[in-house]
Enzyme design. Structure first.
Site, mmCIF file in Angstrom:
data_model
loop_
_atom_site.group_PDB
_atom_site.id
_atom_site.type_symbol
_atom_site.label_atom_id
_atom_site.label_comp_id
_atom_site.label_asym_id
_atom_site.label_seq_id
_atom_site.Cartn_x
_atom_site.Cartn_y
_atom_site.Cartn_z
ATOM 1 N N CYS A 53 36.022 46.540 38.862
ATOM 2 C CA CYS A 53 36.953 45.544 39.407
ATOM 3 C C CYS A 53 38.363 45.639 38.831
ATOM 4 O O CYS A 53 39.318 45.936 39.553
ATOM 5 C CB CYS A 53 36.400 44.137 39.191
ATOM 6 S SG CYS A 53 34.911 43.783 40.145
ATOM 7 N N HIS A 103 41.423 39.766 39.174
ATOM 8 C CA HIS A 103 40.909 40.173 37.861
ATOM 9 C C HIS A 103 42.015 40.726 36.956
ATOM 10 O O HIS A 103 41.869 41.780 36.352
ATOM 11 C CB HIS A 103 39.764 41.178 38.002
ATOM 12 C CG HIS A 103 38.794 41.101 36.850
ATOM 13 N ND1 HIS A 103 37.453 41.345 36.992
ATOM 14 C CD2 HIS A 103 38.967 40.789 35.547
ATOM 15 C CE1 HIS A 103 36.848 41.205 35.822
ATOM 16 N NE2 HIS A 103 37.757 40.862 34.937
#
Length: 508
Positions: A53, A103
């Site tokens: 991610c 993220h």
């Protein structure tokens, strides 16, 4: 600033690109994404820059590989000094806004976005730092395990559904706000990034979507379980990292996991449909470029592997579609990368990237979309959990080559062997091709330096994180603030003006 197109970027999480050979696969119940595909240029062989991610997203936003950004894993800081597409577009007069996940690790939770509508779903601190000093160690409290697989099934609400419902709601409200200004002479063009966390595991879905996949023909992996001793070294490490030995994965667990995953694609399809519906009803669709993408894929039980963290197609290949005025629909089969998104967005609106071009890794996709050839290969890197040294990959034409200093090389002919069953690097007849790829690896990467920089980053964070958690702790997570006193009707506002300003279209 009129005349420049608006941009809607829809990013999803962990969407396997092999399910989008030319838009969504036939068996997927995804009418809105199929309709979007029909008017998009579709990139059948698009890859993440890093199959995890935070590294994948930092690379997507900056057009730089993890070895440049320093975002090696899900707890590595994304430096504020690295330009992103949000910075470029904002400098060019765009209003830049994010609803959802990106993220970002570190105290900067904007990275060029002028506005952020939600918090993130994952932590912004250094707590998820791997440790190459302890090869093979499982950090139980945050490493993936296969509970997502054994627990697959139906749920009407979950942590992730709650998040994505919120992301979609705020994005739609933002589109209405943008519409209210769309008929003003001095309006700003806008770039809204809507980033969902589905279909990322855990593999649970609402029944209305689960029921769509009764009798689905794709519930069985194409390549079945491979015992650990027959796996390549990195896949063996991933088995250990996901604690395979503690779980008894049944064929039904596999089918239920895949079914829930497909169901969550349909859940996302509804969200995409809602966004496009708002664009259409507010008369902004014709002036808006829509880009659909994912940060990385999911192995979905192929070869016995789950989640991401490797360079096999299920993990590394991701969908990408671009639709809008002046973009001719069609299928592009040439390998491309999420690294290309930043320069493509800038090319679409006429932003000059020459000042930072020497330090970026992507290139505009518009020439390819016009039918021109591409000469540069696709590059990927991975240096996070499940690895014990940095791994790199090159996708060039029909071939994919994977290198790690501690592993034997891997070479796949994806035209002849799309399921990557045969590692040609072990074939003496391919020694020349392997040598050529190794020469390219050595020219592009200093692997010893790459390894040293990852280890230094990890070691620093293993000092900083425990220190910051000792004593008073101020979180880096983005805290969305709403000034209730400035919303709806308040006594410092003129009611007549307010009602007219908030209505769109006006006077109809």
């Amino acid at each position: 600033m009129t005349g420049r197109p608006n941009i809607l970027i829809v990013m999803v999480d962990q969407l396997n690109g092999t399910l989008f050979p030319d838009g969504p696969a036939e068996f997927l119940h995804a009418p809105h994404l199929k309709a979007l595909a029909a008017r998009s240029v579709r990139f059948a062989n698009n890859y993440t820059a890093s199959p995890l991610c935070a590294p994948g997203r930092a690379s997507f936003m900056s057009g730089q590989l993890p070895s440049r950004t320093g975002v090696y894993d899900n707890a590595a800081e994304f430096a504020s000094s690295i330009p992103t597409y949000a910075h470029h577009l904002r400098s060019a007069g765009y209003h830049t806004c994010l609803s959802g996940k990106m993220h970002f690790v570190g105290p900067d939770q904007l990275h060029g976005f002028e506005e952020r509508l939600t918090t993130d779903i994952y932590p912004a601190d250094f707590g998820w730092t791997p440790d190459y000093r302890k090869p093979g160690e499982r950090i139980d409290w945050w490493y993936h395990n296969l509970g997502s697989v054994t627990g697959a099934g139906i749920a009407e609400i979950s942590n992730q559904m709650e998040y994505d419902d919120e992301v979609a709601f705020h994005a739609q409200q933002k589109l209405y706000d943008l519409a209210r200004a769309s008929d003003k002479a001095d309006r700003q063009p806008w770039c809204l990034t809507v980033s969902f966390t589905h279909p990322h595991d855990p593999y649970v879905a609402r029944r209305k979507y689960w029921d769509l996949y009764e009798g689905c023909p794709a519930l069985e992996p194409e390549v079945g379980f491979i015992p650990a001793e027959e796996q390549d070294p990195h896949s063996q490490r991933l088995y250990a990292a996901s604690d395979y030995a503690s779980f008894d994965i049944t064929p039904d667990n596999v089918r239920r996991s895949r079914r829930a995953y497909f169901a969550n694609i349909s859940y996302l399809d509804d969200k995409v449909g809602e966004l496009i519906d708002v664009l259409e009803r507010t008369r902004m669709l014709d002036d808006t470029i829509i880009l659909f993408c994912s940060d990385h894929g999911d192995m979905l039980g192929e070869r016995g592997l789950w989640f991401k963290m490797c360079f096999y197609e299920g993990s590394a290949r991701v969908p990408m579609m671009i639709a809008g005025k002046g973009i001719e629909p069609g299928l592009v089969k040439a390998p491309v990368s999420n690294l290309d998104i930043n320069p493509t967005l800038c090319d679409l609106v006429g932003i000059d990237l020459s000042a930072i071009a020497p330090w970026t890794d992507g290139e505009s996709l518009l020439p390819l979309a016009r039918g021109e050839a591409r000469s540069t290969p696709v590059l990927m890197e991975y240096a996070a959990e499940g690895s014990q040294a940095p791994m790199v990959a090159i996708r060039d034409g029909r071939y994919k080559f994977v290198h790690c200093e501690i592993d034997p090389p891997q070479l796949f002919d994806l035209d002849a062997d799309p399921l990557e069953r045969t590692n040609l690097a072990a074939d003496p007849a391919q020694a020349g091709l392997v040598a050529d790829f190794m020469e390219r690896v050595r020219a592009r990467w200093d692997m010893a330096r790459f390894d040293a920089e990852v280890r230094e980053s990890q070691a620093r964070r293993w000092v900083v994180y425990p220190a910051l958690r000792n004593g008073a702790y101020y979180p880096w997570e983005f805290q969305p603030l709403q000034k209730a006193s400035e919303r709806y009707m308040r006594n410092h506002m003129d009611l007549n003006t307010l009602e007219e300003d908030k209505r769109f279209p006006r006077g109809e």
